[in-house]
Design a protein around this motif. Structure first.
Motif, PDB file in Angstrom:
ATOM      1  N   PHE A  46       5.293  -3.475  -1.540  1.00 22.66           N
ATOM      2  CA  PHE A  46       6.263  -3.206  -0.921  1.00 22.66           C
ATOM      3  C   PHE A  46       6.876  -2.543  -0.228  1.00 22.66           C
ATOM      4  O   PHE A  46       7.235  -2.734   0.661  1.00 22.66           O
ATOM      5  CB  PHE A  46       6.973  -4.260  -2.377  1.00 22.66           C
ATOM      6  CG  PHE A  46       8.148  -4.851  -1.744  1.00 22.66           C
ATOM      7  CD1 PHE A  46       7.872  -5.736   0.121  1.00 22.66           C
ATOM      8  CD2 PHE A  46       9.698  -5.240  -1.649  1.00 22.66           C
ATOM      9  CE1 PHE A  46       8.760  -6.468   0.534  1.00 22.66           C
ATOM     10  CE2 PHE A  46      10.199  -6.331  -0.843  1.00 22.66           C
ATOM     11  CZ  PHE A  46      10.505  -6.966  -0.350  1.00 22.66           C
ATOM     12  N   PRO A  47       7.456  -1.541  -0.782  1.00 27.48           N
ATOM     13  CA  PRO A  47       7.581  -0.582  -0.624  1.00 27.48           C
ATOM     14  C   PRO A  47       7.079   0.566   0.582  1.00 27.48           C
ATOM     15  O   PRO A  47       7.551   0.712   1.996  1.00 27.48           O
ATOM     16  CB  PRO A  47       8.582   0.307  -1.380  1.00 27.48           C
ATOM     17  CG  PRO A  47       7.841  -0.115  -2.472  1.00 27.48           C
ATOM     18  CD  PRO A  47       7.002  -0.712  -2.396  1.00 27.48           C
ATOM     19  N   GLY A  48       5.535   0.622   0.081  1.00 25.41           N
ATOM     20  CA  GLY A  48       4.231   1.125   1.109  1.00 25.41           C
ATOM     21  C   GLY A  48       4.554   0.336   2.271  1.00 25.41           C
ATOM     22  O   GLY A  48       4.645   0.798   3.265  1.00 25.41           O
ATOM     23  N   LEU A  49       4.438  -0.858   2.240  1.00 21.71           N
ATOM     24  CA  LEU A  49       4.279  -1.937   3.487  1.00 21.71           C
ATOM     25  C   LEU A  49       5.728  -1.716   3.861  1.00 21.71           C
ATOM     26  O   LEU A  49       5.643  -1.227   5.658  1.00 21.71           O
ATOM     27  CB  LEU A  49       4.008  -2.979   3.255  1.00 21.71           C
ATOM     28  CG  LEU A  49       3.869  -3.743   4.612  1.00 21.71           C
ATOM     29  CD1 LEU A  49       3.234  -3.922   4.831  1.00 21.71           C
ATOM     30  CD2 LEU A  49       3.732  -5.477   4.116  1.00 21.71           C
ATOM     31  N   MET A  50       6.879  -1.482   3.882  1.00 24.89           N
ATOM     32  CA  MET A  50       7.976  -1.961   4.655  1.00 24.89           C
ATOM     33  C   MET A  50       8.274  -0.427   4.514  1.00 24.89           C
ATOM     34  O   MET A  50       8.886   0.288   6.056  1.00 24.89           O
ATOM     35  CB  MET A  50       9.072  -2.005   3.641  1.00 24.89           C
ATOM     36  CG  MET A  50       9.445  -4.156   3.072  1.00 24.89           C
ATOM     37  SD  MET A  50       8.341  -4.981   4.640  1.00 24.89           S
ATOM     38  CE  MET A  50       9.678  -4.631   5.743  1.00 24.89           C
ATOM     39  N   SER A  51       8.260   1.023   4.114  1.00 23.29           N
ATOM     40  CA  SER A  51       8.227   1.763   4.567  1.00 23.29           C
ATOM     41  C   SER A  51       6.743   2.002   6.052  1.00 23.29           C
ATOM     42  O   SER A  51       7.340   2.556   6.924  1.00 23.29           O
ATOM     43  CB  SER A  51       7.794   2.977   3.656  1.00 23.29           C
ATOM     44  OG  SER A  51       7.355   4.436   4.493  1.00 23.29           O
ATOM     45  N   ILE A  52       5.812   1.834   5.771  1.00 27.53           N
ATOM     46  CA  ILE A  52       4.926   1.410   7.411  1.00 27.53           C
ATOM     47  C   ILE A  52       5.630   0.901   8.731  1.00 27.53           C
ATOM     48  O   ILE A  52       5.672   1.610   9.703  1.00 27.53           O
ATOM     49  CB  ILE A  52       3.830   0.711   6.785  1.00 27.53           C
ATOM     50  CG1 ILE A  52       2.856   1.839   5.736  1.00 27.53           C
ATOM     51  CG2 ILE A  52       2.757   0.744   7.924  1.00 27.53           C
ATOM     52  CD1 ILE A  52       1.246   1.612   5.166  1.00 27.53           C
ATOM     53  N   VAL A  53       6.241  -0.308   8.157  1.00 30.60           N
ATOM     54  CA  VAL A  53       6.581  -1.352   9.551  1.00 30.60           C
ATOM     55  C   VAL A  53       8.211  -0.693   9.990  1.00 30.60           C
ATOM     56  O   VAL A  53       8.820  -0.844  10.617  1.00 30.60           O
ATOM     57  CB  VAL A  53       6.635  -1.824   9.554  1.00 30.60           C
ATOM     58  CG1 VAL A  53       5.296  -2.893   9.996  1.00 30.60           C
ATOM     59  CG2 VAL A  53       7.633  -2.920   8.033  1.00 30.60           C
ATOM     60  N   THR A  54       9.052   0.255   9.043  1.00 30.83           N
ATOM     61  CA  THR A  54      10.246   0.312   9.166  1.00 30.83           C
ATOM     62  C   THR A  54      10.404   2.082   9.131  1.00 30.83           C
ATOM     63  O   THR A  54      11.306   2.261  10.405  1.00 30.83           O
ATOM     64  CB  THR A  54      10.925   0.270   7.957  1.00 30.83           C
ATOM     65  OG1 THR A  54      10.595   0.713   6.895  1.00 30.83           O
ATOM     66  CG2 THR A  54      11.051  -1.409   7.203  1.00 30.83           C
ATOM     67  N   GLY A  55       9.653   2.806   8.805  1.00 33.40           N
ATOM     68  CA  GLY A  55       9.526   4.140   9.253  1.00 33.40           C
ATOM     69  C   GLY A  55      11.384   4.683   7.864  1.00 33.40           C
ATOM     70  O   GLY A  55      11.489   5.429   8.442  1.00 33.40           O
ATOM     71  N   ALA A  56      11.154   4.037   7.478  1.00 33.07           N
ATOM     72  CA  ALA A  56      12.187   4.186   6.750  1.00 33.07           C
ATOM     73  C   ALA A  56      11.201   4.530   4.965  1.00 33.07           C
ATOM     74  O   ALA A  56      10.344   4.016   3.997  1.00 33.07           O
ATOM     75  CB  ALA A  56      13.343   3.341   6.426  1.00 33.07           C
ATOM     76  N   THR A  57      12.413   5.373   3.981  1.00 35.09           N
ATOM     77  CA  THR A  57      12.360   5.686   3.178  1.00 35.09           C
ATOM     78  C   THR A  57      12.930   4.584   1.914  1.00 35.09           C
ATOM     79  O   THR A  57      14.197   3.891   2.723  1.00 35.09           O
ATOM     80  CB  THR A  57      12.568   6.660   2.596  1.00 35.09           C
ATOM     81  OG1 THR A  57      13.621   6.962   2.367  1.00 35.09           O
ATOM     82  CG2 THR A  57      12.136   8.399   3.247  1.00 35.09           C
ATOM     83  N   PRO A  58      12.898   4.392   0.567  1.00 33.01           N
ATOM     84  CA  PRO A  58      13.159   3.297   0.577  1.00 33.01           C
ATOM     85  C   PRO A  58      15.464   3.032   0.128  1.00 33.01           C
ATOM     86  O   PRO A  58      15.455   2.027  -0.702  1.00 33.01           O
ATOM     87  CB  PRO A  58      12.720   3.856  -1.315  1.00 33.01           C
ATOM     88  CG  PRO A  58      11.550   3.980  -1.455  1.00 33.01           C
ATOM     89  CD  PRO A  58      11.474   4.853  -0.332  1.00 33.01           C
ATOM     90  N   LYS A  59      15.560   4.557  -0.151  1.00 35.60           N
ATOM     91  CA  LYS A  59      16.724   5.279  -0.373  1.00 35.60           C
ATOM     92  C   LYS A  59      17.756   4.061   1.133  1.00 35.60           C
ATOM     93  O   LYS A  59      19.012   3.344   1.003  1.00 35.60           O
ATOM     94  CB  LYS A  59      17.003   6.533   0.093  1.00 35.60           C
ATOM     95  CG  LYS A  59      17.180   6.396   1.371  1.00 35.60           C
ATOM     96  CD  LYS A  59      17.693   8.419   1.542  1.00 35.60           C
ATOM     97  CE  LYS A  59      17.287   8.914   2.637  1.00 35.60           C
ATOM     98  NZ  LYS A  59      18.602  10.233   2.487  1.00 35.60           N
ATOM     99  N   THR A  60      16.812   4.208   2.288  1.00 36.07           N
ATOM    100  CA  THR A  60      17.901   3.700   3.364  1.00 36.07           C
ATOM    101  C   THR A  60      16.953   2.232   3.814  1.00 36.07           C
ATOM    102  O   THR A  60      17.740   0.979   4.400  1.00 36.07           O
ATOM    103  CB  THR A  60      16.503   4.075   5.025  1.00 36.07           C
ATOM    104  OG1 THR A  60      17.338   5.696   4.811  1.00 36.07           O
ATOM    105  CG2 THR A  60      17.845   3.947   6.191  1.00 36.07           C
TER     106      THR A  60
END
Length: 575
Positions: A94-108
């Motif tokens: 879940f964070p792996g995918l969302m990092s790819i498509v947002t450009g963000a780390t989990p903290k953001t």
């Protein structure tokens, strides 16, 4: 009038959406004349950088030493290969995918795991399919906190490939299969359910590209992964057959290697999930491959009238299954050694994925879209450990050792505690993420973990300042982040917190095997280069926007975190 993307779950609604957008019939109109008009984004979940190195170059003991991913190897000739790419940390899907498509780390972006915890939300109105218990929510009152689940448990019926969506075809429930009563609720918003796309705090490439007039599409393993749209974002075409549903025959479906799925290929497997079989997972992934092939030909994922997307793609699950599954009476996946030489079961999954990608490349060439398409192949996460001698299930079937959540069970919220016999359980794989209940002392909790270091296979503990270096300060109130765990435990390499004896590897943690994934950026105009500079998969998002002639600063994460475009990608990089 545009139909909101979240109403486009069924084939009928998708057709209505396409009809409403025919004014933009030319799929290249939005691009402003830029050379790159389409981006095909592929996640081969679990695919390490060393997997790509071995399959593209060949390795002793496999296929006579010859390459065993010829289609991926061919793409490398006009590609930039990043050998030191790192996923998000934690390295969950879940964070792996969302990092790819947002450009963000989990903290953001606020996404830590598919099952995590949020102090600012309340329990769902209905118990989820995986055991997050229903609870009260009082509008505009102080929150009680709840485990958040964004996987199969929020489906109307997780046993169905279509997620139980009313009136849906066999495989195609989409957003309509999400049960809003199973979503966490936000008391600050009058106890409104928090849909996956609104759970993400930052916008995504899909939202930016759609707003610029580009057609957007994505295919993935759970309806919950509609999160890729982001808050206020739009997806024109979304496809998400439920991976953890009961296995069924798929009439008319044939893999890229010519294997028919018209009847269940592996009937001896546990048929309660597609991930329980080396053969059945290929039939599942082929559903998404066929969606991509349709989209390359200007159709919707289901074959209706559409447009070639500006951004589209999918995840493959086959390699991840090949890495970690022990299938009774069939075989053992994973690797032979620390060099990453695949066993036959994993080899078969890599060959299957390679053949599927070959079909996509051929389709792009046949439709004249190959030169105007940037292909990006990476992975949401790796898998650990590669070395089979290091794997240690804790407590495993033998009951040796224990888990951090078990040690601290009485200090955890009920929805996270192992003491809850019907709950979903703690957030633990080859990592342990711990949110303490109100009033529990962090220092005392850490002391307990240190006293049981051997039993939990302790590697490192992050809390207080060491946690704050990369994450926001945990808590509820001004200046605090309700989603940040209080304690994060990374065990020794190979230690996985599970009672299962049916796997060889897992992901979620911080280890090199968890995080060092393949990343290949390809286009015929690119000269081959291998880049060893350390980069992160979060840099994919701004790179995609710039390649399409859009402004990376339109991503909130780029403005907040300063996420850079990938180095060396200079092809028609626009404004």
């Amino acid at each position: 009038m545009k139909i909101p993307w979240f109403l486009a779950g069924s084939a009928v609604m998708a057709a209505a959406l396409i009809a409403s957008t025919q004014a933009k019939a030319d799929d290249d109109d939005y691009s402003g004349g830029h050379r790159i008009k389409h981006v095909l984004l592929i996640s081969i979940d679990g695919m390490h950088a060393v997997d790509f190195l071995n399959c593209a170059n060949g390795v002793d003991g496999v296929n006579g030493g010859e390459p065993y991913c010829p289609n991926l190897a061919a793409l490398r000739h006009n590609g930039i290969n990043y050998t030191a790419a790192s996923t998000s940390k934690p390295s969950d899907s879940f964070p792996g995918l969302m990092s790819i498509v947002t450009g963000a780390t989990p903290k953001t972006m606020g996404v830590y795991y598919d099952v995590a915890y949020d102090r600012s939300l309340d329990a769902p109105a209905k118990t989820t399919g995986n055991g997050v218990a229903a609870g009260p929510c009082t509008p505009f009152a102080l929150p009680t906190g709840t485990t958040t689940e964004y996987e199969e448990g929020i489906d109307l019926d997780k046993t169905k490939l279509n997620g139980g969506a009313p009136g849906a075809s066999l495989t195609d429930g989409g957003i309509a299969s999400i049960d809003p009563k199973k979503l966490p609720r936000d008391p600050a918003a009058g106890c409104a359910p928090v849909y996956p796309w609104n759970f993400v705090r930052t916008n995504t490439i899909f939202g930016v590209i759609h707003a610029a007039g580009g057609y957007t599409a994505w295919s993935d393993k759970h309806p919950a992964y509609s999160s890729v749209a982001g808050p206020n974002g739009m997806l024109d075409d979304f496809y998400a057959p439920e991976i953890n549903s009961d296995v069924v025959a798929l009439p008319g479906v044939t893999t890229s290697e010519g294997k028919s799925c018209a009847s269940i290929r592996d009937t001896s497997a546990d048929l309660t999930a597609w991930t329980n079989s080396f053969d059945n997972i290929q039939c599942y992934d082929t559903l998404k491959v066929n969606a991509i092939l349709n989209e390359i030909h200007g159709k919707t994922h289901a074959g209706g009238s559409g447009r070639v997307p500006a951004i589209f793609g999918m995840n493959f699950q086959a390699v991840s299954v090949g890495q970690k599954l022990i299938e009774a009476n069939v075989g053992t996946g994973g690797y032979k050694d620390a060099k990453g030489v695949p066993r036959s079961a994993l080899l078969g999954e890599i060959e299957y994925v390679d053949a599927s990608i070959g079909d996509m490349v051929n389709a792009l060439k046949d439709t004249g879209k190959f030169e105007s398409t940037l292909i990006i192949i990476t992975a949401k996460h790796g898998q650990s450990p590669i070395d089979p001698n290091l794997y240690k299930a804790t407590p495993g079937k033998t009951g040796t050792g224990t888990t951090p959540a078990t040690i601290l069970a009485s200090m955890l919220p009920e929805s996270e505690s192992p003491l809850n016999p019907t709950g979903i359980g703690a957030t633990e794989d080859d990592i342990s993420m711990l949110w303490l209940k109100k009033g529990a002392d962090v220092e005392s909790a850490v002391d307990k973990l240190e006293q049981n270091a051997a039993a939990i296979g302790l590697g490192q503990i992050f809390y207080g300042p060491s946690l704050a270096l990369n994450y926001n300060t945990p808590g509820l109130g001004p200046g605090l982040d309700p989603r940040t765990p209080d304690i994060l435990v990374t065990p020794n390499v190979g230690v996985t917190y599970t009672g299962s004896a049916a796997k060889l590897e897992e992901h979620g943690g911080f280890s090199h095997d968890d995080t060092n994934v393949m990343l290949l950026v390809e286009n015929p105009a690119i000269q081959h280069k291998s880049v060893s500079t350390a980069i992160t998969t979060s840099q994919i998002a701004p790179t995609i926007l710039k390649a399409l002639g859009l402004n990376p600063n339109d991503l909130q994460a780029v403005r907040i975190e300063g996420t850079a475009v990938l180095p060396e990608v200079t092809l028609d990089m626009g404004r």
